[in-house]
Motif scaffolding. Structure first.
Motif, PDB file in Angstrom:
ATOM      1  N   LYS A  39      35.317  12.271  24.252  1.00  0.00           N
ATOM      2  CA  LYS A  39      34.124  12.914  23.707  1.00  0.00           C
ATOM      3  C   LYS A  39      34.211  14.414  23.928  1.00  0.00           C
ATOM      4  O   LYS A  39      34.116  14.884  25.056  1.00  0.00           O
ATOM      5  CB  LYS A  39      32.849  12.351  24.348  1.00  0.00           C
ATOM      6  CG  LYS A  39      31.574  12.843  23.674  1.00  0.00           C
ATOM      7  CD  LYS A  39      30.349  12.202  24.294  1.00  0.00           C
ATOM      8  CE  LYS A  39      29.071  12.681  23.596  1.00  0.00           C
ATOM      9  NZ  LYS A  39      27.853  12.103  24.202  1.00  0.00           N
ATOM     10  N   LYS A  40      34.371  15.164  22.854  1.00  0.00           N
ATOM     11  CA  LYS A  40      34.463  16.619  22.921  1.00  0.00           C
ATOM     12  C   LYS A  40      33.630  17.218  21.798  1.00  0.00           C
ATOM     13  O   LYS A  40      33.559  16.656  20.713  1.00  0.00           O
ATOM     14  CB  LYS A  40      35.915  17.073  22.780  1.00  0.00           C
ATOM     15  CG  LYS A  40      36.796  16.673  23.960  1.00  0.00           C
ATOM     16  CD  LYS A  40      38.195  17.205  23.788  1.00  0.00           C
ATOM     17  CE  LYS A  40      39.058  16.876  25.009  1.00  0.00           C
ATOM     18  NZ  LYS A  40      40.423  17.404  24.877  1.00  0.00           N
ATOM     19  N   PRO A  41      33.020  18.399  22.053  1.00  0.00           N
ATOM     20  CA  PRO A  41      32.941  19.117  23.327  1.00  0.00           C
ATOM     21  C   PRO A  41      31.785  18.604  24.192  1.00  0.00           C
ATOM     22  O   PRO A  41      30.958  17.829  23.737  1.00  0.00           O
ATOM     23  CB  PRO A  41      32.661  20.550  22.859  1.00  0.00           C
ATOM     24  CG  PRO A  41      31.849  20.374  21.605  1.00  0.00           C
ATOM     25  CD  PRO A  41      32.400  19.128  20.938  1.00  0.00           C
ATOM     26  N   LEU A  42      31.772  19.077  25.434  1.00  0.00           N
ATOM     27  CA  LEU A  42      30.683  18.811  26.379  1.00  0.00           C
ATOM     28  C   LEU A  42      30.388  17.325  26.556  1.00  0.00           C
ATOM     29  O   LEU A  42      29.235  16.914  26.636  1.00  0.00           O
ATOM     30  CB  LEU A  42      29.412  19.549  25.940  1.00  0.00           C
ATOM     31  CG  LEU A  42      29.449  21.085  26.099  1.00  0.00           C
ATOM     32  CD1 LEU A  42      28.252  21.723  25.416  1.00  0.00           C
ATOM     33  CD2 LEU A  42      29.488  21.465  27.577  1.00  0.00           C
ATOM     34  N   GLY A  43      31.449  16.527  26.618  1.00  0.00           N
ATOM     35  CA  GLY A  43      31.258  15.099  26.834  1.00  0.00           C
ATOM     36  C   GLY A  43      31.437  14.717  28.294  1.00  0.00           C
ATOM     37  O   GLY A  43      32.152  15.382  29.047  1.00  0.00           O
ATOM     38  N   ILE A  44      30.770  13.640  28.686  1.00  0.00           N
ATOM     39  CA  ILE A  44      31.019  12.995  29.983  1.00  0.00           C
ATOM     40  C   ILE A  44      31.202  11.511  29.682  1.00  0.00           C
ATOM     41  O   ILE A  44      30.287  10.860  29.173  1.00  0.00           O
ATOM     42  CB  ILE A  44      29.859  13.204  30.961  1.00  0.00           C
ATOM     43  CG1 ILE A  44      29.722  14.693  31.337  1.00  0.00           C
ATOM     44  CG2 ILE A  44      30.083  12.375  32.231  1.00  0.00           C
ATOM     45  CD1 ILE A  44      28.566  14.992  32.272  1.00  0.00           C
TER      46      ILE A  44
ATOM     47  N   MET B 208      38.729  21.735  29.909  1.00  0.00           N
ATOM     48  CA  MET B 208      37.967  22.796  29.265  1.00  0.00           C
ATOM     49  C   MET B 208      38.123  22.699  27.744  1.00  0.00           C
ATOM     50  O   MET B 208      39.211  22.441  27.237  1.00  0.00           O
ATOM     51  CB  MET B 208      38.436  24.163  29.748  1.00  0.00           C
ATOM     52  CG  MET B 208      38.431  24.321  31.275  1.00  0.00           C
ATOM     53  SD  MET B 208      36.862  23.885  32.063  1.00  0.00           S
ATOM     54  CE  MET B 208      35.830  25.229  31.477  1.00  0.00           C
ATOM     55  N   ASN B 209      37.038  22.901  27.023  1.00  0.00           N
ATOM     56  CA  ASN B 209      37.037  22.758  25.569  1.00  0.00           C
ATOM     57  C   ASN B 209      37.414  24.072  24.895  1.00  0.00           C
ATOM     58  O   ASN B 209      36.804  25.115  25.177  1.00  0.00           O
ATOM     59  CB  ASN B 209      35.661  22.321  25.074  1.00  0.00           C
ATOM     60  CG  ASN B 209      35.202  20.998  25.663  1.00  0.00           C
ATOM     61  OD1 ASN B 209      34.015  20.772  25.867  1.00  0.00           O
ATOM     62  ND2 ASN B 209      36.128  20.083  25.955  1.00  0.00           N
ATOM     63  N   SER B 210      38.433  24.022  24.032  1.00  0.00           N
ATOM     64  CA  SER B 210      38.836  25.195  23.248  1.00  0.00           C
ATOM     65  C   SER B 210      38.893  26.433  24.152  1.00  0.00           C
ATOM     66  O   SER B 210      38.242  27.442  23.898  1.00  0.00           O
ATOM     67  CB  SER B 210      37.836  25.398  22.097  1.00  0.00           C
ATOM     68  OG  SER B 210      38.279  26.380  21.216  1.00  0.00           O
ATOM     69  N   PHE B 211      39.704  26.332  25.210  1.00  0.00           N
ATOM     70  CA  PHE B 211      39.600  27.249  26.342  1.00  0.00           C
ATOM     71  C   PHE B 211      39.743  28.725  25.953  1.00  0.00           C
ATOM     72  O   PHE B 211      38.894  29.558  26.294  1.00  0.00           O
ATOM     73  CB  PHE B 211      40.639  26.877  27.397  1.00  0.00           C
ATOM     74  CG  PHE B 211      40.549  27.694  28.656  1.00  0.00           C
ATOM     75  CD1 PHE B 211      39.392  27.715  29.417  1.00  0.00           C
ATOM     76  CD2 PHE B 211      41.631  28.451  29.088  1.00  0.00           C
ATOM     77  CE1 PHE B 211      39.308  28.462  30.586  1.00  0.00           C
ATOM     78  CE2 PHE B 211      41.554  29.189  30.255  1.00  0.00           C
ATOM     79  CZ  PHE B 211      40.392  29.198  31.002  1.00  0.00           C
ATOM     80  N   TYR B 212      40.828  29.082  25.247  1.00  0.00           N
ATOM     81  CA  TYR B 212      41.051  30.501  24.946  1.00  0.00           C
ATOM     82  C   TYR B 212      39.904  31.064  24.108  1.00  0.00           C
ATOM     83  O   TYR B 212      39.394  32.157  24.374  1.00  0.00           O
ATOM     84  CB  TYR B 212      42.365  30.700  24.191  1.00  0.00           C
ATOM     85  CG  TYR B 212      43.607  30.332  24.974  1.00  0.00           C
ATOM     86  CD1 TYR B 212      43.560  30.074  26.336  1.00  0.00           C
ATOM     87  CD2 TYR B 212      44.845  30.255  24.342  1.00  0.00           C
ATOM     88  CE1 TYR B 212      44.695  29.737  27.046  1.00  0.00           C
ATOM     89  CE2 TYR B 212      45.990  29.921  25.041  1.00  0.00           C
ATOM     90  CZ  TYR B 212      45.917  29.665  26.384  1.00  0.00           C
ATOM     91  OH  TYR B 212      47.046  29.330  27.076  1.00  0.00           O
ATOM     92  N   ALA B 213      39.509  30.321  23.083  1.00  0.00           N
ATOM     93  CA  ALA B 213      38.407  30.779  22.227  1.00  0.00           C
ATOM     94  C   ALA B 213      37.106  30.842  23.021  1.00  0.00           C
ATOM     95  O   ALA B 213      36.288  31.755  22.835  1.00  0.00           O
ATOM     96  CB  ALA B 213      38.257  29.855  21.021  1.00  0.00           C
ATOM     97  N   SER B 214      36.908  29.883  23.913  1.00  0.00           N
ATOM     98  CA  SER B 214      35.681  29.860  24.721  1.00  0.00           C
ATOM     99  C   SER B 214      35.620  31.049  25.674  1.00  0.00           C
ATOM    100  O   SER B 214      34.555  31.631  25.901  1.00  0.00           O
ATOM    101  CB  SER B 214      35.588  28.554  25.506  1.00  0.00           C
ATOM    102  OG  SER B 214      35.458  27.442  24.643  1.00  0.00           O
ATOM    103  N   VAL B 215      36.767  31.430  26.243  1.00  0.00           N
ATOM    104  CA  VAL B 215      36.796  32.592  27.136  1.00  0.00           C
ATOM    105  C   VAL B 215      36.441  33.858  26.364  1.00  0.00           C
ATOM    106  O   VAL B 215      35.653  34.691  26.837  1.00  0.00           O
ATOM    107  CB  VAL B 215      38.178  32.735  27.809  1.00  0.00           C
ATOM    108  CG1 VAL B 215      38.275  34.070  28.573  1.00  0.00           C
ATOM    109  CG2 VAL B 215      38.441  31.575  28.766  1.00  0.00           C
TER     110      VAL B 215
END
Length: 407
Positions: A163-168, A16-23
């Motif tokens: 690759k961040k964020p939202l990378g595959i 998960m990218n920048s999880f706490y901030a994203s929540v």
């Protein structure tokens, strides 16, 4: 192409990218797209940034940066205190979604985990499965993630960082020379500051240097851990995705039946100190840490109670264990004679998977630790490695890699 054989595996690492901030942004739409930092002691300038949104990072805000410094880079920065109940709930919802695809999901922290999609990945495109998971998390929970796809856990973990964020990102074994080996050795999962220094001593500066080094030389200088890292640098990792590995019921503990019933808190302190030291040794042998410290008290009438306290950061040191255990005893002992005492660490996690979430309310202490570490390093260089070493290891941001397709 990952060969579709009975031995080939398809492993995803969901990060998960920048999880706490994203929540926080997911729960409050007004925060979306704005520079946001989660930090302790928000009202005090000595508070530190634990995580930040990518909008804040673009302005120069970094993890462990003091709030006052972060605001110099980004005057419009929104700073919020952490809310761990929210984060745990979001984490549970995230893993519930992953379990919809397969039972082979292994959580390794609050915001990341492995999935073995070998069975479904042979029937559907692994990339399409990863895209669907990523899109669903973003749509249903408003949470961004990066996903690594590889034939084993180590390569999937490395791929998700590329690759961040939202990378595959796909990392095949045949792509190691171009995608993995050029990376600095300190960007290899499992290599901290001390291990990096040991590698530098044998002229290993990139992951490729390690892969090309003689295995015996690496093992001679770094022991079994060096041997393991050498294998992984060459794409070798046979570990299974184990759904039970991170079970909160998994624990490491120790207890003692007392020769005489314990009657005074001073007696308990001595016993708890010995148990904490014993537990530290057991955790070290297993190379694990625990988020929760559990105390067991059995009274002379054989009535037994267990009480626990969950920490923000996983621990293994006897001092940290003793602090929690002693407080639990003070809070819950009914002053009746005690026959047995036990301490256990639960919610256990491997050290290499544990991320230090700096104590949000102890910034000064962490700064002292950093200064002490630097001082000890200077002493070791001058007088040799005879002192106790103390330090903080942190992972750097990964900025390499690209998205690919499994053909």
């Amino acid at each position: 192409m990952l060969k579709k054989t009975s031995t080939a595996r398809i492993i995803l690492h969901i990060d998960m990218n920048s999880f706490y901030a994203s929540v926080e942004s997911a729960l409050n739409p007004e925060l979306r797209g704005k520079p946001l930092a989660i930090a302790g002691n928000v009202e005090e300038r000595r508070g530190i940034v634990v995580t930040s949104s990518y909008e804040a990072r673009a302005k120069g805000v970094k993890t462990t940066m003091p709030v006052w410094e972060a605001k110099k880079y980004c005057p419009e920065l929104i700073v919020m205190p952490p809310s761990f109940d929210k984060y745990r709930k979001a984490s549970q919802e995230m893993f519930d979604l992953l379990f919809e695809y397969t039972d082979l999901v292994e959580p390794i922290s609050i915001d990341e985990g492995f999935m073995d999609i070998t069975d479904i990945g042979m029937k559907s495109s692994p990339v399409q499965i990863a895209k669907e998971i990523q899109q669903r998390l973003h749509k249903e929970q408003h949470l961004p993630c990066s996903i690594g796809i590889a034939p084993n856990k180590f390569l999937a973990k490395m791929a998700s960082d590329m690759k961040k964020p939202l990378g595959i990102t796909i990392l095949r074994k045949r792509e190691l020379p171009e995608k993995l080996w050029p990376l600095p050795i300190e960007e290899m999962h499992g290599v901290g500051k001390k291990t990096m220094q040991k590698f530098h001593q044998i002229k290993v500066y990139t992951i490729g240097d390690l892969a090309e080094k003689d295995e015996k030389v690496v093992k001679l200088h770094l022991g079994r851990n060096g041997e393991k890292l050498w294998q992984r640098s060459r794409g070798i990792d046979d570990r299974d995705v184990d759904p039970d590995a991170a079970s909160e019921f998994k624990s490491v503990g120790t207890s003692t039946t007392l020769p005489q019933n314990l009657l005074r808190i001073e007696q308990a302190s001595n016993v708890l100190r010995d148990l904490s030291e014993s537990l530290e040794q057991r955790l070290k042998r297993k190379n694990v840490m625990g988020y929760t410290i559990q105390l067991t008290i059995r009274y002379a009438d054989r009535k037994t109670i267990t009480r626990s306290h969950t920490l923000m950061n996983p621990v293994y040191k006897k001092e940290d264990i003793l602090t929690v255990a002693h407080q639990l005893f003070k809070d819950h002992w009914n002053e009746e004679p005690v026959r047995l005492l036990g301490i256990a660490a639960t919610q256990v996690i491997e050290k290499e998977n544990a991320t230090l979430q700096l104590d949000l309310f102890s910034y000064k202490e962490h700064r002292k630790d950093e200064r002490l570490f630097d001082t000890l390093n200077d002493i070791h260089k001058r007088y040799g490695n005879r002192s106790i070493r103390k330090g903080i290891e942190k992972k750097g941001d990964k900025k390499h890699g690209n998205e690919g397709e499994i053909e």
